[in-house]
Design an enzyme around this catalytic site. Structure first.
Site, PDB file in Angstrom:
ATOM      1  N   ASN A   1       0.865  -1.180   0.000  1.00  0.00           N
ATOM      2  CA  ASN A   1       0.000   0.000   0.000  1.00  0.00           C
ATOM      3  C   ASN A   1       0.900   1.227   0.000  1.00  0.00           C
ATOM      4  O   ASN A   1       1.470   1.577   1.027  1.00  0.00           O
ATOM      5  CB  ASN A   1      -0.897  -0.028   1.246  1.00  0.00           C
ATOM      6  CG  ASN A   1      -1.703   1.246   1.406  1.00  0.00           C
ATOM      7  OD1 ASN A   1      -1.804   2.049   0.478  1.00  0.00           O
ATOM      8  ND2 ASN A   1      -2.288   1.425   2.580  1.00  0.00           N
TER       9      ASN A   1
ATOM     10  N   LYS B   1       0.095   4.232  -0.284  1.00  0.00           N
ATOM     11  CA  LYS B   1      -0.564   5.425   0.290  1.00  0.00           C
ATOM     12  C   LYS B   1      -0.316   6.634  -0.619  1.00  0.00           C
ATOM     13  O   LYS B   1      -0.186   6.465  -1.821  1.00  0.00           O
ATOM     14  CB  LYS B   1      -0.082   5.676   1.725  1.00  0.00           C
ATOM     15  CG  LYS B   1      -0.174   4.436   2.587  1.00  0.00           C
ATOM     16  CD  LYS B   1      -0.034   4.732   4.046  1.00  0.00           C
ATOM     17  CE  LYS B   1       0.015   3.424   4.815  1.00  0.00           C
ATOM     18  NZ  LYS B   1      -0.040   3.608   6.258  1.00  0.00           N
TER      19      LYS B   1
ATOM     20  N   HIS C   1      -9.440   0.670   4.658  1.00  0.00           N
ATOM     21  CA  HIS C   1      -8.185   0.920   5.382  1.00  0.00           C
ATOM     22  C   HIS C   1      -8.488   1.830   6.577  1.00  0.00           C
ATOM     23  O   HIS C   1      -9.340   2.709   6.487  1.00  0.00           O
ATOM     24  CB  HIS C   1      -7.166   1.568   4.449  1.00  0.00           C
ATOM     25  CG  HIS C   1      -5.798   1.632   5.051  1.00  0.00           C
ATOM     26  ND1 HIS C   1      -5.439   2.611   5.946  1.00  0.00           N
ATOM     27  CD2 HIS C   1      -4.730   0.816   4.927  1.00  0.00           C
ATOM     28  CE1 HIS C   1      -4.190   2.400   6.334  1.00  0.00           C
ATOM     29  NE2 HIS C   1      -3.743   1.313   5.736  1.00  0.00           N
TER      30      HIS C   1
ATOM     31  N   GLU D   1      -7.058   4.300   7.733  1.00  0.00           N
ATOM     32  CA  GLU D   1      -6.932   5.743   7.468  1.00  0.00           C
ATOM     33  C   GLU D   1      -8.206   6.274   6.816  1.00  0.00           C
ATOM     34  O   GLU D   1      -8.624   7.403   7.071  1.00  0.00           O
ATOM     35  CB  GLU D   1      -5.689   6.006   6.604  1.00  0.00           C
ATOM     36  CG  GLU D   1      -4.414   5.867   7.445  1.00  0.00           C
ATOM     37  CD  GLU D   1      -3.178   5.428   6.686  1.00  0.00           C
ATOM     38  OE1 GLU D   1      -3.154   5.535   5.440  1.00  0.00           O
ATOM     39  OE2 GLU D   1      -2.235   4.969   7.347  1.00  0.00           O
TER      40      GLU D   1
ATOM     41  N   GLU E   1      -5.378  -5.365  10.426  1.00  0.00           N
ATOM     42  CA  GLU E   1      -4.402  -4.304  10.653  1.00  0.00           C
ATOM     43  C   GLU E   1      -4.743  -3.580  11.960  1.00  0.00           C
ATOM     44  O   GLU E   1      -5.575  -2.668  11.964  1.00  0.00           O
ATOM     45  CB  GLU E   1      -4.442  -3.296   9.501  1.00  0.00           C
ATOM     46  CG  GLU E   1      -4.086  -3.882   8.154  1.00  0.00           C
ATOM     47  CD  GLU E   1      -3.489  -2.837   7.238  1.00  0.00           C
ATOM     48  OE1 GLU E   1      -2.357  -3.052   6.795  1.00  0.00           O
ATOM     49  OE2 GLU E   1      -4.126  -1.808   7.003  1.00  0.00           O
TER      50      GLU E   1
ATOM     51  N   GLY F   1       2.203   2.098  10.757  1.00  0.00           N
ATOM     52  CA  GLY F   1       3.104   3.239  10.626  1.00  0.00           C
ATOM     53  C   GLY F   1       3.759   3.659  11.931  1.00  0.00           C
ATOM     54  O   GLY F   1       4.337   4.739  12.026  1.00  0.00           O
TER      55      GLY F   1
ATOM     56  N   SER G   1       3.383  -2.279  10.393  1.00  0.00           N
ATOM     57  CA  SER G   1       4.832  -2.231  10.640  1.00  0.00           C
ATOM     58  C   SER G   1       5.540  -3.547  10.313  1.00  0.00           C
ATOM     59  O   SER G   1       6.478  -3.939  11.017  1.00  0.00           O
ATOM     60  CB  SER G   1       5.117  -1.793  12.083  1.00  0.00           C
ATOM     61  OG  SER G   1       4.620  -0.477  12.303  1.00  0.00           O
TER      62      SER G   1
HETATM   63  C1  PEP Z   1      -0.820   0.020   6.062  1.00  0.00           C
HETATM   64  O1  PEP Z   1      -0.995   1.221   5.967  1.00  0.00           O
HETATM   65  O2  PEP Z   1      -1.636  -0.754   5.538  1.00  0.00           O
HETATM   66  C2  PEP Z   1       0.333  -0.451   6.810  1.00  0.00           C
HETATM   67  C3  PEP Z   1       0.340  -1.695   7.206  1.00  0.00           C
HETATM   68  O3  PEP Z   1       1.326   0.460   7.045  1.00  0.00           O
HETATM   69  P1  PEP Z   1       2.770   0.167   7.719  1.00  0.00           P
HETATM   70  O4  PEP Z   1       3.290  -1.112   7.110  1.00  0.00           O
HETATM   71  O5  PEP Z   1       3.603   1.354   7.346  1.00  0.00           O
HETATM   72  O6  PEP Z   1       2.540   0.024   9.170  1.00  0.00           O
END
Ligand code: PEP
Length: 261
Positions: A10, A12, A101, A103, A178, A184, A223
């Site tokens: 992703n 973003k 997601h 976000e 997630e 993040g 992460s």
């Molecule tokens: C994500 O935004 O789906 C995600 C898992 O981000 P990160 O790997 O940066 O934590």
């Protein structure tokens, strides 16, 4: 049940035409260098909308699949300023799309029902939705992780049941667990924490349809890095990952794909 692992990146709101070209070339070269070793994971990259068509050209002839980061809940065409339909995503070469997601849920107010509608729209367009679920830190601390994730999943299952697609279409989805506190932040869920929630999700799906429950792929996101991917992906109900930050570095992303092997 033998489930083919998947690793989806992703991106973003990152990238530029030049940076994307370099990243995709790096990913393709890295994957080529390790191909032939073993049957490997399915790989998906999800750039921002405006770069999808160009990314599709760059990926042509490769095994890397293309996904979008969001889709309009409405199907077809119409007066929905700023939105992008699933059929348009298919038209430019997408096979996958991320929906729900955290976000989008947190920053753009997407409710469980809205995410469910987007899932239906993606399926109706012939896309594979990667449906994200996950709890906030305060929800985890309050012991409400299963309740929250179960509610998010139930909204999608209910919408499918109530539509002409039917619950059987869940088989065409991928789910991504997630935990919001891990996205993040550099704070990854432990493999045991991920496995606990994945097993819970799979159990809930099995209650609705045992075959789909056994075959649906459940990705972990939050992460994930080259250094922790193998341990996470080694858990019995973790079938790969949805990768944010680490998907922007070709070498790191390819190493994560290798860990999903
Ligand atoms: C994500 O935004 O789906 C995600 C898992 O981000 P990160 O790997 O940066 O934590």
């Amino acid at each position: 049940m033998n489930r083919r692992p998947m690793v989806a990146g992703n991106w973003k709101m990152h990238g530029s035409r030049a940076a994307n070209a370099a990243l995709l070339d790096g990913v393709l070269a890295g994957l080529r260098a390790r191909s032939g070793a073993r049957a490997s994971a399915e790989v998906v990259v999800c750039p921002p909308f405006v770069y999808l068509a160009e990314a599709a050209q760059r990926l042509a002839g490769s095994a890397v699949l293309l996904g979008a980061q969001d889709v309009c809940a409405e199907s077809g065409q119409g007066a929905f300023t700023g939105e992008v339909a699933g059929s348009m995503l298919r038209d430019v070469g997408c096979s996958h799309v991320i929906v729900g997601h955290s976000e989008r849920r947190a920053l753009y107010g997407e409710s469980d029902e809205w995410v469910a509608r987007k899932t239906l729209a993606a399926l109706a367009a012939g896309l594979t939705p990667i449906v994200c679920v996950g709890e906030l830190l305060e929800e985890r601390d309050a012991g409400r992780t299963h309740e929250v994730v179960g509610r998010q999943l139930a909204a999608v299952m209910a919408a499918l049941r109530g539509s002409e697609l039917g619950l059987t279409s869940l088989a065409r989805c991928v789910l991504a667990y997630e935990p919001v506190w891990a996205i993040g932040t550099g704070r990854t869920a432990t493999p045991e924490q991920a496995q606990d929630v994945h097993a819970y999700i799979r159990g809930r799906i099995v209650e609705g349809d045992a075959t789909i429950g056994g075959s649906i792929r459940l990705l972990y996101g939050g992460s994930v890095k080259a250094g922790n991917a193998r341990e996470l992906f080694g858990m019995p109900d973790v079938d790969g990952g949805l990768i944010g930050g680490a998907s922007l570095k070709a070498e790191e992303f390819v190493a994560i794909v290798a860990a999903a092997g």
